[in-house]
Write a protein that holds these residues in place. Structure first.
Motif: not given
Ligand SMILES: C[S@@+](CC[C@H](N)C(=O)[O-])C[C@H]1O[C@@H](n2cnc3c(N)ncnc32)[C@H](O)[C@@H]1O
Lengths: 277, 288
Positions: A229-230, A233-234, A237-238, A240, A260-261, B21, B49, B53
């Motif tokens: 999961d982490i 998501k990271r 996000d990256q 983006y 996811i985002s 993060q 977002d 999270f």
């Protein structure tokens, strides 16, 4: 063996979707229900409901979940995989970015293929650029492709492909961009090969991915299922962060960026939903 | 630590995403307050977002009051995120949520139920049951739906009581739907039949509830009630699918169900009346 009904499959598929943003459709039920059934038997669990309960409450480090996703993923890749998505990219998104760049006299296009495996995906993108861009030679193009696996990267650099990889390549492209090596295989032409830069990168490493910036398009197809999961998501996000304003991100056909985002905007390109910054 | 808090308020959007993060990675619950403070003023959806999270992956137990205030936000994203944040707290949050179930705003009380359900822990059940006593119909319906999904047999008795006292059709339908979802006994179904068809007069049954009552009586193996219900229907075609699928369900559990004269009679009627070939085929298979 535990038999899985369509309803149970839907429950399982919902569970995976909520957790990962990746949707396994029930039309694939036939192929994977046997594999899941076998796994359930191995564990000595009685029903699918019980199996889901176990995934939910008795799998703190996602060990079983990883096993399950391994069963569900088919680790293969080929040229022009997910044609409708590539069509949306080629016919709508690319020409839109091309026009915008022309207007501000910017002649660079940067593309990231994350989890490129043996190279079919980034090379497909290169072929599409060769086909679609006007005044091709005036563009400065960078396609960065990375993978964690050194073996696949070395194959990607050789760029020799067999029938399985080439099954969806239109004949005219095969003639134009490949040279027949022997009865079984083709070599990609140099002009396509040199458009792609391969890198050995672990995409779940924060330091590595944070270096990536300034892309117009990001392809990350059929990779996120391998992530927890982490890290998932990271990475998303990256994407983006790494996209230029108006740039597009493409995930695998069963993976939803929106799940996811919520950072990306979405719109229709032809009949296809695309996500952009 | 202050460094992270500073980065979370950096003018650069990327820095704020990274800060969110990095804070999640620290696993330090004391950091959650910074995230909550920023969330309230943050303008970028990408950062919001990332913050949410991060909050989902950190324990927030010291800051429930502040998070709870987001339930009253006019922004649906924040309200929904708050459900997830409380949901990710699991057992920790139950007591706090339950203690706010007397909140003046019915919308907030409904969101509390959403959050309780999202925790996914058995400890949430008694609190969700309390929602059945809420003055707002919407909140009651929400509670009924969640109890159905949690297959909560224990609340059947209260459901029966509500069903006999309330006239609101949406609520009553939700209760019948709930009964169809859980492991229901013949006696439970009979109790509901006696409310809808007092003195055994099935002609008094409101057609609104027919599909559910067809399912319910079949599910509990009550062929007699099923037949009485179906006999009140003037045009059997309207409910043909409901009836056949309900009988099919019953057939899987009760061997004798399909052999009842009145059930066979119903199937015969449907086979004659329906123009749906698939349905007719299913009837034939069942009668084989
Ligand atoms: C199924 S392939 C996808 C290939 C191509 N993108 C496609 O969709 O056809 C997945 C690739 O992801 C790579 N991969 C898995 N984990 C990774 C990680 N942490 N970092 C980089 N690549 C990774 C695997 O080595 C594999 O080559």
């Amino acid at each position: 063996m535990a038999n899985i009904t369509a309803e149970e499959f839907d429950t399982l598929s919902d569970f995976i979707y909520k957790k990962t943003g990746i949707r396994f459709e029930s039309r694939k039920l036939y192929f994977i229900s046997k594999r899941i059934g076998k796994r359930i038997d191995e564990l000595g669990v009685e029903t699918v409901a019980e199996y889901i309960r176990m995934l939910r409450f008795a799998d703190p480090v996602n060990q079983e979940f990883q096993k399950l996703t391994d069963l569900l993923t088919i680790n293969e890749t080929y040229f022009f995989r997910d044609f409708p998505q590539l069509q949306a990219f080629a016919e709508h998104c690319l020409s839109e970015v091309e026009k915008k760049k022309n207007a501000v006299k910017d002649n660079t296009i940067r593309i990231w293929s994350a989890g490129c495996s043996t190279g079919e995906e980034p090379y497909t993108i290169a072929i599409i650029l060769l086909e679609m861009l006007n005044y091709f030679s005036t563009w400065k193009i960078e396609i960065i492709a990375n993978d964690i696996d050194l073996t696949v990267l070395s194959k990607a650099k050789q760029a020799v492909y067999g029938k399985r990889s080439l099954r969806d390549v239109p004949q005219e492209y095969l003639d134009r961009y490949f040279i027949k090596k022997d009865s079984e295989s083709y070599v990609l032409q140099k002009k396509v090969k040199k458009m792609v830069q391969f890198e050995h990168v672990n995409l779940s490493e924060k330091k590595e991915i944070r270096k990536k910036r300034g892309f117009d398009f990001i392809f990350c197809r059929n990779l996120l299922i391998y992530f927890d999961d982490i890290s998932r998501k990271r990475l998303v996000d990256q994407f983006y962060v790494a996209l230029n304003e108006g740039g597009y991100v493409f995930l695998g056909s069963s993976e939803s960026p929106g799940r996811i985002s919520t950072a990306f905007k979405l719109k229709r390109a032809g009949g296809y939903i695309v996500y952009y910054k | 630590m202050d460094e992270f808090a500073k980065a979370l308020n950096d003018p650069d959007e990327t820095e704020r995403i990274y800060a969110a993060q990095d804070i999640a990675e620290t696993k330090n619950p004391n950091m959650s307050i910074h995230l909550i403070d920023r969330l309230q003023i943050e303008g970028s959806q990408a950062v919001r977002d990332a913050i949410v999270f991060s909050l989902n992956n950190l324990s927030c137990s010291g800051n429930y009051e502040k998070i709870f205030d987001l339930f009253s936000s006019s922004d649906p994203y924040l309200r929904n995120s708050t459900i997830d944040i409380f949901g990710s707290e699991g057992n920790e949050a139950i007591f706090f949520l339950e203690s706010h179930m007397d909140h003046a705003d019915g919308e907030v009380r409904k969101l509390i139920l959403d959050a309780l359900f999202a925790t996914g822990v058995p400890g949430a059940l008694p609190a969700i049951r309390k929602g059945l006593r809420d003055p707002s119909v919407n909140v009651k319906i929400t509670a009924v739906e969640y109890l159905g999904r949690l297959e909560d047999r224990e609340s059947v008795e209260i459901m029966l009581e509500i069903f006999s006292n309330e006239t609101e059709a949406m609520l009553r339908t939700a209760i019948l739907e709930m009964l169809c979802q859980i492991e229901c006994r013949k006696t439970d179904a009979e109790d509901f039949v006696s409310i809808l068809a007092p003195y055994g007069d099935f002609s008094l049954m409101d057609p609104l509830y027919l599909p559910h009552m067809i399912r319910l009586s079949s599910k509990t193996g009550d062929a007699e009630s099923l037949c009485s219900i179906v006999n009140t229907i003037a045009d059997i075609n309207i409910y043909a699918e409901d009836i056949v699928y309900a009988i099919e369900q019953a057939d899987r559990i009760y061997e004798e169900f399909i052999k009842e004269d009145c059930v066979l009679e119903i199937m015969g009627k449907i086979m004659q009346a329906t123009e749906n070939d698939e349905l007719r085929l299913l009837c034939e298979e069942l009668m084989d």
